[in-house]
Design a protein around this motif. Structure first.
Motif, PDB file in Angstrom:
ATOM      1  N   LEU A  63      -0.261  -5.916   0.146  1.00  0.00           N
ATOM      2  CA  LEU A  63       0.495  -4.674  -0.033  1.00  0.00           C
ATOM      3  C   LEU A  63       0.149  -4.011  -1.367  1.00  0.00           C
ATOM      4  O   LEU A  63      -0.098  -2.813  -1.430  1.00  0.00           O
ATOM      5  CB  LEU A  63       1.995  -5.013   0.009  1.00  0.00           C
ATOM      6  CG  LEU A  63       2.939  -3.837   0.154  1.00  0.00           C
ATOM      7  CD1 LEU A  63       2.747  -3.157   1.516  1.00  0.00           C
ATOM      8  CD2 LEU A  63       4.385  -4.322   0.045  1.00  0.00           C
ATOM      9  N   CYS A  64       0.097  -4.806  -2.344  1.00  0.00           N
ATOM     10  CA  CYS A  64      -0.216  -4.334  -3.679  1.00  0.00           C
ATOM     11  C   CYS A  64      -1.611  -3.699  -3.703  1.00  0.00           C
ATOM     12  O   CYS A  64      -1.834  -2.650  -4.293  1.00  0.00           O
ATOM     13  CB  CYS A  64      -0.123  -5.514  -4.622  1.00  0.00           C
ATOM     14  SG  CYS A  64       0.075  -5.022  -6.283  1.00  0.00           S
TER      15      CYS A  64
ATOM     16  N   LYS B 230      -1.658  -0.298  -1.985  1.00  0.00           N
ATOM     17  CA  LYS B 230      -1.039   0.725  -2.850  1.00  0.00           C
ATOM     18  C   LYS B 230      -2.021   1.171  -3.922  1.00  0.00           C
ATOM     19  O   LYS B 230      -2.199   2.347  -4.182  1.00  0.00           O
ATOM     20  CB  LYS B 230       0.219   0.167  -3.504  1.00  0.00           C
ATOM     21  CG  LYS B 230       1.438   0.289  -2.641  1.00  0.00           C
ATOM     22  CD  LYS B 230       2.648  -0.247  -3.397  1.00  0.00           C
ATOM     23  CE  LYS B 230       3.858  -0.302  -2.472  1.00  0.00           C
ATOM     24  NZ  LYS B 230       4.937  -1.062  -3.053  1.00  0.00           N
ATOM     25  N   ARG B 231      -2.686   0.227  -4.508  1.00  0.00           N
ATOM     26  CA  ARG B 231      -3.646   0.525  -5.562  1.00  0.00           C
ATOM     27  C   ARG B 231      -4.779   1.394  -5.017  1.00  0.00           C
ATOM     28  O   ARG B 231      -5.215   2.357  -5.637  1.00  0.00           O
ATOM     29  CB  ARG B 231      -4.225  -0.763  -6.132  1.00  0.00           C
ATOM     30  CG  ARG B 231      -3.258  -1.537  -6.929  1.00  0.00           C
ATOM     31  CD  ARG B 231      -3.598  -1.323  -8.419  1.00  0.00           C
ATOM     32  NE  ARG B 231      -2.543  -1.914  -9.232  1.00  0.00           N
ATOM     33  CZ  ARG B 231      -2.477  -3.201  -9.561  1.00  0.00           C
ATOM     34  NH1 ARG B 231      -3.419  -3.999  -9.157  1.00  0.00           N
ATOM     35  NH2 ARG B 231      -1.494  -3.622 -10.304  1.00  0.00           N
TER      36      ARG B 231
ATOM     37  N   GLN C  70      -4.746   3.347  -2.470  1.00  0.00           N
ATOM     38  CA  GLN C  70      -4.242   4.709  -2.201  1.00  0.00           C
ATOM     39  C   GLN C  70      -4.213   5.530  -3.497  1.00  0.00           C
ATOM     40  O   GLN C  70      -4.628   6.668  -3.523  1.00  0.00           O
ATOM     41  CB  GLN C  70      -2.830   4.603  -1.629  1.00  0.00           C
ATOM     42  CG  GLN C  70      -2.493   5.739  -0.718  1.00  0.00           C
ATOM     43  CD  GLN C  70      -1.100   5.542  -0.120  1.00  0.00           C
ATOM     44  OE1 GLN C  70      -0.274   4.797  -0.620  1.00  0.00           O
ATOM     45  NE2 GLN C  70      -0.860   6.230   0.991  1.00  0.00           N
ATOM     46  N   GLU C  71      -3.750   4.901  -4.522  1.00  0.00           N
ATOM     47  CA  GLU C  71      -3.653   5.585  -5.813  1.00  0.00           C
ATOM     48  C   GLU C  71      -5.042   5.937  -6.359  1.00  0.00           C
ATOM     49  O   GLU C  71      -5.282   7.025  -6.848  1.00  0.00           O
ATOM     50  CB  GLU C  71      -2.926   4.698  -6.828  1.00  0.00           C
ATOM     51  CG  GLU C  71      -1.442   4.737  -6.671  1.00  0.00           C
ATOM     52  CD  GLU C  71      -0.736   3.645  -7.477  1.00  0.00           C
ATOM     53  OE1 GLU C  71       0.452   3.424  -7.218  1.00  0.00           O
ATOM     54  OE2 GLU C  71      -1.400   3.024  -8.339  1.00  0.00           O
TER      55      GLU C  71
ATOM     56  N   VAL D 269      -2.738   9.914  -1.921  1.00  0.00           N
ATOM     57  CA  VAL D 269      -1.281   9.750  -1.883  1.00  0.00           C
ATOM     58  C   VAL D 269      -0.650  11.036  -1.358  1.00  0.00           C
ATOM     59  O   VAL D 269      -0.826  12.102  -1.922  1.00  0.00           O
ATOM     60  CB  VAL D 269      -0.722   9.443  -3.295  1.00  0.00           C
ATOM     61  CG1 VAL D 269       0.778   9.296  -3.243  1.00  0.00           C
ATOM     62  CG2 VAL D 269      -1.393   8.229  -3.879  1.00  0.00           C
TER      63      VAL D 269
ATOM     64  N   ARG E 144       3.637   6.289   3.569  1.00  0.00           N
ATOM     65  CA  ARG E 144       2.892   5.029   3.634  1.00  0.00           C
ATOM     66  C   ARG E 144       1.943   5.040   4.820  1.00  0.00           C
ATOM     67  O   ARG E 144       2.239   5.632   5.852  1.00  0.00           O
ATOM     68  CB  ARG E 144       3.849   3.849   3.800  1.00  0.00           C
ATOM     69  CG  ARG E 144       4.732   3.655   2.577  1.00  0.00           C
ATOM     70  CD  ARG E 144       5.672   2.516   2.786  1.00  0.00           C
ATOM     71  NE  ARG E 144       6.589   2.832   3.893  1.00  0.00           N
ATOM     72  CZ  ARG E 144       7.421   1.915   4.420  1.00  0.00           C
ATOM     73  NH1 ARG E 144       7.403   0.683   3.988  1.00  0.00           N
ATOM     74  NH2 ARG E 144       8.244   2.278   5.383  1.00  0.00           N
TER      75      ARG E 144
ATOM     76  N   GLN F  90       0.168  -0.220   5.385  1.00  0.00           N
ATOM     77  CA  GLN F  90       1.215  -0.518   4.376  1.00  0.00           C
ATOM     78  C   GLN F  90       2.545  -0.845   5.060  1.00  0.00           C
ATOM     79  O   GLN F  90       3.255  -1.777   4.664  1.00  0.00           O
ATOM     80  CB  GLN F  90       1.414   0.697   3.462  1.00  0.00           C
ATOM     81  CG  GLN F  90       0.487   0.667   2.279  1.00  0.00           C
ATOM     82  CD  GLN F  90       0.711   1.864   1.355  1.00  0.00           C
ATOM     83  OE1 GLN F  90       1.352   2.838   1.720  1.00  0.00           O
ATOM     84  NE2 GLN F  90       0.128   1.795   0.184  1.00  0.00           N
TER      85      GLN F  90
ATOM     86  N   ASP G  34       4.532  -4.164   4.612  1.00  0.00           N
ATOM     87  CA  ASP G  34       5.922  -4.146   4.139  1.00  0.00           C
ATOM     88  C   ASP G  34       6.828  -4.972   5.038  1.00  0.00           C
ATOM     89  O   ASP G  34       7.677  -5.745   4.580  1.00  0.00           O
ATOM     90  CB  ASP G  34       6.438  -2.702   4.100  1.00  0.00           C
ATOM     91  CG  ASP G  34       6.237  -2.092   2.701  1.00  0.00           C
ATOM     92  OD1 ASP G  34       5.955  -2.902   1.765  1.00  0.00           O
ATOM     93  OD2 ASP G  34       6.344  -0.871   2.560  1.00  0.00           O
TER      94      ASP G  34
END
Ligand SMILES: Nc1ncnc2c1ncn2[C@@H]1O[C@H](COP(=O)(O)OP(=O)(O)OP(=O)(O)O)[C@@H](O)[C@H]1O
Length: 829
Positions: free
Chosen positions: A663-664, A667-668, A670-671, A676, A686, A690, A694
């Motif tokens: 998950l982490c 997220k990274r 995507q950033e 985003v 999301r 993701q 989750d």
């Protein structure tokens, strides 16, 4: 006939043993007036007695004269030269031929016959001394054994003053000091006459001083007759006195004829004629000057010191002493404990020279490693004297005995007052009752009395015990009343004088009940009287418990006191017609009643435990079943916990970690990519991955919480069962104590009552709330068991380390799990 008084054992055996190579002989100079009343030679011809000088000088008439006793290896008086030689030399020669060194020392006062013993009389073949005889003997031996041994002899002859040595074999004057000692010549001789000639020539080179001291004349002396007939025609004939020490050395070199090697036996025999010792101004040495007298005295005293050191075997001192005296230095390789040493002391036994005679005899004793002893002597002419002697002896022994007993206060034993005996008995009782820690005694008689009290009590107990064995519950009169035991001690005291009556009376057993009651009464009465004697405090109320009480009190009092009192009341009945007791009395009686019980012969712990199990008086079986059940539950839960639930927890945790990581990562990503997207509310939209992650994380956390709860539930259950298990076990222990108290009237110490149960190990941490630590202790104990099994295995150490590491990891994991679950819970809230 002379008899010596009883000889006391000596402490010098050790020294005697050390010097077994040394022998001491004495030759008495024949004189017209020998003082036989002061000097005695026993019939064994080995013991010389010399009268105690103080007694000689004292004018009073002494009934039992004291003598110094000197033991020797032989005393010569009126013996011919050949007798002297045959006694001393052949035996010595045997050792010399075998390779040992030998020394013959002739010592003594000036003019006592040293030269006569060593060299003899020049022109008389019969009166020749040790040296010529030895030479003849040696050459004779050489010829006798010429087919077996090759022998040759070397000769040295020296004269030693205090600091220098003269070579007597050399015509010219020589003077060697301690550093040039090796220059002393030694000459080979192939035949006897040549050697004898050389010896006699050397004799003529000795330093002499003319003396006139010899005035002997003894008609019975064989030798003296010869001597006198040839040399001593008048009573004051002059003779030549030697002023220095002389040493004749014969080196015996021998080799077996069949021995092809170069090995030769090499031994020496020294014949030492020490310069005469004397006191300045003494008649025999009138012609000698002070320095000459000193040479003789010094040689003797330095030799004496050296021998003392030699006996004690102190190497450093031996070296020092050797350097001090040139004569000792010259003899050094021969003068040691392994050489054969023969000392011939020469003494002049007359009143004038008694002191110096004593000094010579003492020197002889030193050589033998002995100290002279002081003894008494009697002349046993008739039976009357013998009886008198024995009576004297008896009186002396009695006196000695009295002194001994006085020193040990033994004399008090039969004279101890009744008060003192009573006091001691009270002390003994107090000690047994634990009222005092020690008994103060002042004499041997006290100790004996106290031991007697103990003995009486013990005997009483023994007899009562044997009587009571058949009559049910055992009750002992452990501490009989002071009055009664006083009686017994007193009766024993009187029995010492009368007969063995008291022993029989001790054996007469009284009825137990009566005795117990009597003891209780008397002790109570004593306690009360004690209490009332002391102002301000009522001692009667406070009676310390005895050692036995402490034992008895191990059992649980609440449960037992009632039962006991009912039982005891059956045994202990009030004797008819007894006085009315006060409440204090009965209270004391009650306390004392407790103390009156002594255990029967105690069973072994295992026997006690077995009979406890068999009796089933305290629901042992039921309790045991429950314990087994709990034990099963504990084992089951423990296995489930360790092998199932904890592992599951670990897997879940790993899986959750993975999901969270994923998950982490998303997220990274995507950033970073900048994709985003946000919805109308501004929240990040999301991706499907993701969302799935989750969900997985959410589900994982749910499962983890559930799993942790399961673990905690099991832990709680485990704790519960452990608690129950320990309670039941404790109950069994208590039951066992009660059983022992009931049956044996005392506690039985047993260490491992439930050793059949493996779960006993859990009890190690029964006070610990954390079952995880209980688990740890289990692991430790298990490890220890494994250790024992693998005690001899070489890999044991490695396995142990591995196990410890694994255990550490597991505990750490559990700790992390718990922390993580706690944080998850907080988050979810
Ligand atoms: N046992 C004896 N019987 C008869 N005469 C003896 C005996 N002993 C010694 N004499 C005589 O006594 C005299 C002294 O003896 P001798 O020279 O042997 O003594 P000494 O101890 O060597 O004396 P010194 O120390 O002065 O040299 C000699 O004349 C000797 O013959």
């Amino acid at each position: 006939m002379w008899t010596e008084a009883r000889e006391k054992p000596t402490m010098v055996k050790r020294l005697e043993l050390k010097c077994k190579n040394a022998k001491v002989y004495f030759r008495i100079l024949p004189l017209p007036k020998i003082c036989w009343e002061n000097v005695k030679v026993l019939d064994d011809k080995e013991t010389i007695y010399v009268r105690y000088r103080q007694e000689i000088e004292a004018t009073i008439n002494v009934e039992r004269p004291s003598y110094w006793c000197f033991k020797t290896d032989g005393v010569f008086y009126n013996n011919t030269q050949s007798e002297v030689y045959d006694t001393i030399v052949p035996e010595l020669l045997e050792h010399v031929i075998k390779g040992r060194h030998g020394i013959i020392f002739c010592f003594g006062q000036t003019g006592t016959g040293k030269s006569l013993t060593t060299i003899g009389i020049e022109n008389s073949y019969e009166d020749r001394g040790i040296i010529p005889r030895l030479i003849t003997n040696l050459f004779g031996l050489r010829d006798e054994f010429k087919n077996t041994f090759k022998m040759c002899f070397k000769l040295s002859y020296i004269e030693a003053t205090r600091t220098h040595i003269r070579d007597l074999l050399k015509v010219e004057e020589t003077n060697y000091d301690i550093h040039s000692i090796n220059e002393v010549s030694s000459q080979y001789f192939t035949n006897e006459p040549d050697m004898l000639k050389a010896v006699y020539k050397a004799e003529g080179r000795k330093t002499l001083s003319r003396n006139t001291a010899y005035n002997s004349h003894v008609a019975n002396s064989v030798l003296t007759i010869i001597v006198i007939s040839k040399h001593v025609n008048d009573r004051n004939t002059a003779y030549n006195s030697h002023v220095a020490n002389s040493v004749l050395t014969i080196i015996v070199i021998s080799k077996h004829v069949n021995d092809s090697s170069l090995v030769k036996t090499y031994s020496k025999i020294h014949i030492v004629d020490l310069a005469g010792a004397d006191t300045v101004g003494n008649k025999p040495s009138m012609e000698k000057n002070v320095a000459e007298i000193a040479t003789g005295n010094l040689a003797k005293s330095q030799l004496e010191q050296f021998l003392l050191v030699l006996i004690e075997n102190i190497p450093e001192q031996i070296i020092v002493k050797q350097r001090l005296n040139i004569l000792i230095h010259y003899l050094k390789d021969c003068l040691n404990a392994s050489s054969m040493l023969r000392f011939i002391g020469h003494i002049r036994v007359d009143d004038e020279n008694l002191l110096i005679t004593l000094s010579m005899l003492r020197f002889g004793q030193i050589v033998r490693g002995l100290k002279p002893k002081r003894m008494h002597m009697y002349k046993c002419d008739d039976a009357k004297t013998k009886i008198k002697y024995l009576e004297d002896e008896l009186r002396q022994i009695k006196r000695q005995k009295d002194i001994d007993s006085m020193i040990r206060n033994e004399d008090l034993r039969d004279n101890l007052s009744d008060e003192r005996i009573n006091q001691l008995r009270c002390l003994a009782e107090d000690y047994l009752q634990n009222r005092v820690d020690e008994i103060a005694v002042i004499s041997l008689a006290d100790i004996q009395t106290i031991l007697q009290v103990f003995k009486t009590l013990f005997k009483q107990l023994e007899s009562e015990k044997s009587m009571a064995l058949d009559s049910g519950p055992v009750r002992y009169d452990a501490y009989p009343s002071r009055r009664s035991s006083s009686k017994s001690v007193l009766s024993q005291k009187s029995s010492r004088k009368q007969s063995g009556k008291s022993r029989d009376s001790l054996r007469q057993s009284r009825p137990i009940k009566e005795k117990v009651c009597k003891s209780v009464r008397s002790l109570t009465a004593r306690s009360v009287s004690r209490g009332s004697n002391k102002s301000g405090e009522n001692k009667a109320d406070v009676i310390p418990l005895s050692r036995l009480d402490v034992l008895n009190n191990v059992k649980s009092k609440e449960s037992l006191t009632k039962e006991k009192s009912t039982k005891r009341s059956k045994i202990l009945r009030k004797p008819s017609g007894s006085r009315r007791k006060s409440s204090t009395d009965s209270q004391h009686e009650k306390i004392l009643e407790e103390t009156m019980f002594l255990p029967e012969v105690l069973p072994s712990p295992s026997d006690a435990w077995r009979s406890f199990i068999e009796s089933d008086l305290y629901d042992y079986k039921e309790l045991k079943e429950q314990i087994d059940e709990h034990e099963c539950q504990i084992k089951r839960l423990n296995a489930r916990y360790v092998n199932g639930e904890v592992k599951k927890l670990k897997t879940l945790r790993e899986w959750l970690d993975l999901c969270e990581g994923k998950l982490c990562q998303l997220k990274r990503q995507q950033e970073l990519v900048g994709t985003v997207e946000r919805n109308e509310q501004g929240d990040i939209i999301r991706s499907e991955q993701q969302i799935a992650c989750d969900e997985m994380v959410y589900n994982g956390k749910q499962q983890l919480v559930q799993q942790q709860e399961t673990c905690l539930t099991i832990q709680t259950e485990l704790q519960l069962y452990l608690q129950l298990y320990n309670e039941k076990k404790k109950k069994i222990d208590e039951s066992f104590d009660a059983f022992c108290a009931e049956k044996y009237q005392t506690a039985v110490s047993i260490d491992n009552r439930s050793n059949e149960s493996e779960v006993a190990v859990y009890t190690l941490n029964k006070n610990n709330d954390d079952p995880l630590l209980t688990q740890e202790s289990l692991e430790i104990v298990k490890d220890e068991k494994i250790n024992k099994l693998h005690a001899e295995n070489n890999e044991y150490e490695q396995l142990k380390l591995l196990a410890a590491k694994q255990r550490e990891q597991m505990l750490r994991q559990q700790y992390l799990n718990r922390r993580w679950v706690r944080s998850c819970r907080n988050q979810m809230k």
